[in-house]
Design a protein around this motif. Structure first.
Motif, PDB file in Angstrom:
ATOM      1  N   ASN A   9       1.386  -1.148   0.273  1.00  0.00           N
ATOM      2  CA  ASN A   9      -0.364  -0.091   0.112  1.00  0.00           C
ATOM      3  C   ASN A   9       0.831   0.919   0.341  1.00  0.00           C
ATOM      4  O   ASN A   9       0.913   2.226   1.283  1.00  0.00           O
ATOM      5  CB  ASN A   9      -1.084   0.226   1.461  1.00  0.00           C
ATOM      6  CG  ASN A   9      -1.539   1.071   1.307  1.00  0.00           C
ATOM      7  OD1 ASN A   9      -2.576   1.642  -0.025  1.00  0.00           O
ATOM      8  ND2 ASN A   9      -2.055   1.571   2.415  1.00  0.00           N
ATOM      9  N   PRO A  10       1.383   1.650  -1.543  1.00  0.00           N
ATOM     10  CA  PRO A  10       2.447   2.570  -0.666  1.00  0.00           C
ATOM     11  C   PRO A  10       1.520   4.162  -1.563  1.00  0.00           C
ATOM     12  O   PRO A  10       0.164   4.044  -0.960  1.00  0.00           O
ATOM     13  CB  PRO A  10       3.179   2.345  -2.719  1.00  0.00           C
ATOM     14  CG  PRO A  10       2.441   2.022  -3.446  1.00  0.00           C
ATOM     15  CD  PRO A  10       1.514   1.090  -2.445  1.00  0.00           C
ATOM     16  N   ASP A  11       2.465   5.399  -0.295  1.00  0.00           N
ATOM     17  CA  ASP A  11       1.634   6.557  -0.636  1.00  0.00           C
ATOM     18  C   ASP A  11       1.264   6.951  -2.123  1.00  0.00           C
ATOM     19  O   ASP A  11       2.524   6.760  -2.873  1.00  0.00           O
ATOM     20  CB  ASP A  11       2.456   7.514   0.516  1.00  0.00           C
ATOM     21  CG  ASP A  11       2.507   7.428   1.636  1.00  0.00           C
ATOM     22  OD1 ASP A  11       1.416   6.856   1.538  1.00  0.00           O
ATOM     23  OD2 ASP A  11       3.636   8.206   1.704  1.00  0.00           O
ATOM     24  N   LYS A  12       0.259   7.859  -2.363  1.00  0.00           N
ATOM     25  CA  LYS A  12      -0.042   7.908  -3.996  1.00  0.00           C
ATOM     26  C   LYS A  12      -0.377   9.428  -3.855  1.00  0.00           C
ATOM     27  O   LYS A  12      -0.681   9.828  -3.302  1.00  0.00           O
ATOM     28  CB  LYS A  12      -0.935   7.160  -4.757  1.00  0.00           C
ATOM     29  CG  LYS A  12      -0.961   5.560  -4.736  1.00  0.00           C
ATOM     30  CD  LYS A  12      -2.083   5.097  -4.762  1.00  0.00           C
ATOM     31  CE  LYS A  12      -1.897   3.699  -4.078  1.00  0.00           C
ATOM     32  NZ  LYS A  12      -2.723   3.537  -2.905  1.00  0.00           N
ATOM     33  N   GLN A  13       0.715   9.939  -5.009  1.00  0.00           N
ATOM     34  CA  GLN A  13      -0.522  11.517  -5.518  1.00  0.00           C
ATOM     35  C   GLN A  13      -0.973  11.294  -7.081  1.00  0.00           C
ATOM     36  O   GLN A  13       0.080  10.917  -7.627  1.00  0.00           O
ATOM     37  CB  GLN A  13       0.585  12.264  -5.130  1.00  0.00           C
ATOM     38  CG  GLN A  13       2.364  12.198  -6.091  1.00  0.00           C
ATOM     39  CD  GLN A  13       2.536  13.612  -5.048  1.00  0.00           C
ATOM     40  OE1 GLN A  13       2.970  14.019  -3.928  1.00  0.00           O
ATOM     41  NE2 GLN A  13       3.232  14.429  -5.856  1.00  0.00           N
ATOM     42  N   ILE A  14      -1.867  12.258  -7.187  1.00  0.00           N
ATOM     43  CA  ILE A  14      -2.198  12.181  -8.661  1.00  0.00           C
ATOM     44  C   ILE A  14      -0.536  13.227  -9.217  1.00  0.00           C
ATOM     45  O   ILE A  14      -0.671  14.363  -8.543  1.00  0.00           O
ATOM     46  CB  ILE A  14      -3.660  12.976  -8.645  1.00  0.00           C
ATOM     47  CG1 ILE A  14      -4.527  11.774  -8.006  1.00  0.00           C
ATOM     48  CG2 ILE A  14      -3.610  13.113 -10.560  1.00  0.00           C
ATOM     49  CD1 ILE A  14      -5.669  12.248  -8.320  1.00  0.00           C
ATOM     50  N   PHE A  15      -0.518  13.140 -10.525  1.00  0.00           N
ATOM     51  CA  PHE A  15       0.248  14.216 -11.286  1.00  0.00           C
ATOM     52  C   PHE A  15      -0.656  15.175 -11.814  1.00  0.00           C
ATOM     53  O   PHE A  15      -1.332  15.523 -12.717  1.00  0.00           O
ATOM     54  CB  PHE A  15       1.183  13.917 -12.280  1.00  0.00           C
ATOM     55  CG  PHE A  15       2.117  14.590 -12.968  1.00  0.00           C
ATOM     56  CD1 PHE A  15       2.691  15.669 -12.425  1.00  0.00           C
ATOM     57  CD2 PHE A  15       2.217  14.548 -14.125  1.00  0.00           C
ATOM     58  CE1 PHE A  15       3.481  16.778 -13.427  1.00  0.00           C
ATOM     59  CE2 PHE A  15       2.630  15.569 -15.029  1.00  0.00           C
ATOM     60  CZ  PHE A  15       3.304  16.290 -14.763  1.00  0.00           C
ATOM     61  N   GLN A  16      -0.348  16.688 -11.221  1.00  0.00           N
ATOM     62  CA  GLN A  16      -1.461  17.634 -11.579  1.00  0.00           C
ATOM     63  C   GLN A  16      -1.074  18.370 -12.822  1.00  0.00           C
ATOM     64  O   GLN A  16      -1.018  19.220 -12.608  1.00  0.00           O
ATOM     65  CB  GLN A  16      -1.743  18.430 -10.206  1.00  0.00           C
ATOM     66  CG  GLN A  16      -2.236  18.016  -8.351  1.00  0.00           C
ATOM     67  CD  GLN A  16      -3.644  17.925  -9.116  1.00  0.00           C
ATOM     68  OE1 GLN A  16      -4.556  18.174 -10.005  1.00  0.00           O
ATOM     69  NE2 GLN A  16      -4.580  16.954  -8.361  1.00  0.00           N
TER      70      GLN A  16
END
Length: 248
Positions: free
Chosen positions: A199-206
């Motif tokens: 369960n890695p941390d995720k972020q959207i490339f905006q």
């Protein structure tokens, strides 16, 4: 250390802030549209006018009338040499080469030329995107050779997108550890799949159209299912950086 490589090698494993100019974005869109039309002409030539009169980001509105699966195979998504030559003249390449010097683009698929690949992601189609993975997994799976004296760095560029509604998911600092994954068969291909226990941390490339992200070859990333009203179009390629430049 080169500022691009500093963030790629250390934290967070990627760097943003690079982009195509507006004029070069038009150039790339035209190159992609021409590539798709040329390929379609070899499959169903009578459908070419339909494709040519439809905006690239509205591809999903006509996809049902086209041989979509044949048009966008893994091999057919690799741009022709003329498109690669045009893309190499863009402002984005000048930004990259100003920091990294001259570099090659990989040809892991052995098509005989530098490989720049495109992807079209229709709204609501999770089958159009790749799940979370590190690109190095594919090279190991298919035994792609890494050229001697080179290090791999990936770049992904948004061509058509809706900010926050389509694009790329990045997992900051995920390149700093190993992740458990398995290999599955899907659509006649072997693909690495991140273990459901991870369960890695995720972020959207905006991203906005023209925005690029450069990232580590061990960084976990994946496609975001398009939640907007337009087809997401992107292109990506692997830069082969000389070892001495990468380590400097």
């Amino acid at each position: 250390m080169h500022s691009i490589l500093e963030s790629v090698k250390e934290s967070p494993g990627f760097t943003t802030g690079l982009r195509l100019s507006d004029d070069d974005l038009v150039l790339v869109k035209n190159a992609i549209s021409e590539h798709l039309a040329n390929h379609l002409a070899r499959i169903e030539p009578d459908k070419v006018p339909l494709l040519q009169t439809t905006a690239l980001d509205m591809y999903h509105t006509i996809a049902g009338q086209l041989p979509h699966d044949k048009l966008l195979t893994r091999q057919s998504r690799i741009l022709a040499q003329t498109a690669v030559d045009a893309i190499r003249t863009t402002s984005l390449f000048r930004q990259l080469e100003s920091q990294l010097g001259a570099f090659e683009i990989s040809d892991e698929e052995n098509v005989g030329r530098e490989s720049i690949s495109i992807r079209l992601v229709r709204p609501g189609f999770d089958t159009d995107v790749g799940s979370l993975h590190a690109d190095d997994w594919f090279w190991k799976l298919y035994d792609f050779p890494v050229p001697t004296g080179k290090r791999r760095v990936k770049i992904w560029i948004a061509i058509c997108c809706e900010q926050g509604k389509s694009g790329l998911i990045l997992c900051p600092n995920s390149h700093k550890r190993d992740w458990d994954y398995s290999v599955i068969e899907r659509a006649g291909m072997s693909k690495p799949l991140l273990s459901p226990d991870e369960n890695p941390d995720k972020q959207i490339f905006q991203s906005k159209p023209g925005d690029a992200v450069v990232f580590n070859y061990d960084l976990l990333h994946g496609g975001m299912v398009t939640r907007g009203e337009r087809t997401r179009v992107s292109m990506e390629f692997t830069m082969l950086i000389p070892e001495d430049v990468y380590q400097h």
